[in-house]
Design an enzyme around this catalytic site. Structure first.
Site, short mmCIF file in Angstrom:
data_model
loop_
_atom_site.label_atom_id
_atom_site.label_comp_id
_atom_site.label_asym_id
_atom_site.label_seq_id
_atom_site.Cartn_x
_atom_site.Cartn_y
_atom_site.Cartn_z
N HIS A 125 0.82 -1.22 0.00
CA HIS A 125 0.00 0.00 0.00
C HIS A 125 0.86 1.27 0.00
CE1 HIS A 125 -0.04 -0.71 4.65
NE2 HIS A 125 0.90 0.17 4.36
N HIS A 151 10.68 -3.60 4.05
CA HIS A 151 11.14 -2.22 3.89
C HIS A 151 11.37 -1.58 5.25
CE1 HIS A 151 6.79 -1.69 4.32
NE2 HIS A 151 6.89 -0.37 4.37
N GLU A 202 4.59 -5.17 8.59
CA GLU A 202 3.22 -5.12 8.08
C GLU A 202 2.75 -6.45 7.49
OE1 GLU A 202 3.28 -0.36 6.85
OE2 GLU A 202 3.45 -1.90 5.30
#
Length: 284
Positions: free
Chosen positions: A12, A193, A240
């Site tokens: 996202h 990330h 995430e």
């Protein structure tokens, strides 16, 4: 009775939203990622789901470090996106489904989870970007939204196993809903990330591919690592992946992978899209 038709798992990254806003889908930098949504569009056109249950993480729009629930479930009649400073001005509102939201809330509390219930809630890029990717150019979204926010920011973080169990509880709740809606499950965020500190720019393709390989056939393989292990492996924002793990837990039928796309990097992020079919419909 209600059915779960499948799951959509996608990054996202706010930069994706900017690329959409600027019409850069065919730009060589972005095209490999956007091309991964062709099978998703075909799936959504074929299945025409009525409700999207979205596991995501809030980025300070509703909750901040001083008040950060582990799990929060939206029960609003409507949700709106607000620009967090990225310049993404997506204006289409998201219609909610309060009755099904409250049913899910009641059932997950019965399963001994304690979510924060939100009868008023904004959504950030973690919901807005996936919706724009899945339903580009539509005048209005042809689907109702139930957002489920998971804390990936303020430690202690929920464990992958806890998130998977939450997803299972949500899947059971949907299976007992007496409506006739067709539901699609979303998991958004990641993959590896890190945006800050000495490891800014950290990527781990090996861990990403491990997750992609096991998501459909063996999701419990993803539970072997603690949340802190995942931070070490995938970066502080790469955690995430627990949103994906929760969403995978909600797929309670016979699951098979229809499509998978991995592209690295997108705005310092390993970006991926996976489409899973829940081929045994869930009925009460």
């Amino acid at each position: 009775m209600s059915t779960i038709c499948g799951g959509i798992f996608t990054s996202h990254v706010p930069g994706i939203g900017n690329a959409i806003a600027k019409g850069l889908q065919q730009d060589p930098y972005w095209k490999p990622f956007f091309d991964g949504f062709d099978p998703v569009h075909d799936f959504l056109e074929r299945e025409k789901p009525d409700v999207a249950v979205v596991f995501y993480n809030d980025h300070g729009l509703n909750f901040f470090l001083d008040k950060m629930p582990t799990f929060a479930i939206g029960a609003a009649p409507e949700y709106r996106h607000e620009d967090e400073g990225w310049g993404i001005a997506f204006q289409r509102p998201y219609e909610g489904h309060p009755d099904l939201s409250w049913h899910i809330i009641e059932e997950v509390v019965e399963s001994e989870f304690d979510p924060v219930t939100c009868q008023s809630m904004l959504v950030d890029h973690a919901v807005a970007v996936p919706f724009e990717l899945c339903w580009p150019g539509k005048e209005a979204f042809p689907i109702k939204l139930i957002p489920i926010a998971i804390n990936t920011v303020q430690h202690p973080l929920p464990s992958p196993k806890r998130c998977y169990n939450l997803g299972q509880a949500v899947g059971r709740a949907i299976s007992t809903w007496e409506g006739d809606e067709k539901v699609v499950i979303f998991g958004t965020g990641g993959l590896s990330h890190q945006l800050e500190g000495a490891r800014a720019g950290h990527l781990n393709p090996d861990y990403d591919r491990f997750c992609l390989k096991n998501l459909a056939p063996d999701p419990e393989a993803l539970l072997q690592h603690s949340s802190l292990d995942i931070v070490e492996l995938a970066g502080s924002q790469g955690v995430e992946i627990i949103n994906w793990i929760a969403a995978r837990g909600a797929l309670t039928g016979s699951v098979r992978e229809l499509a998978s796309n991995y592209h690295i990097p997108i705005s310092n992020t390993a970006a991926a899209t996976v489409l899973l079919e829940n081929s045994e419909t869930v009925r009460a």
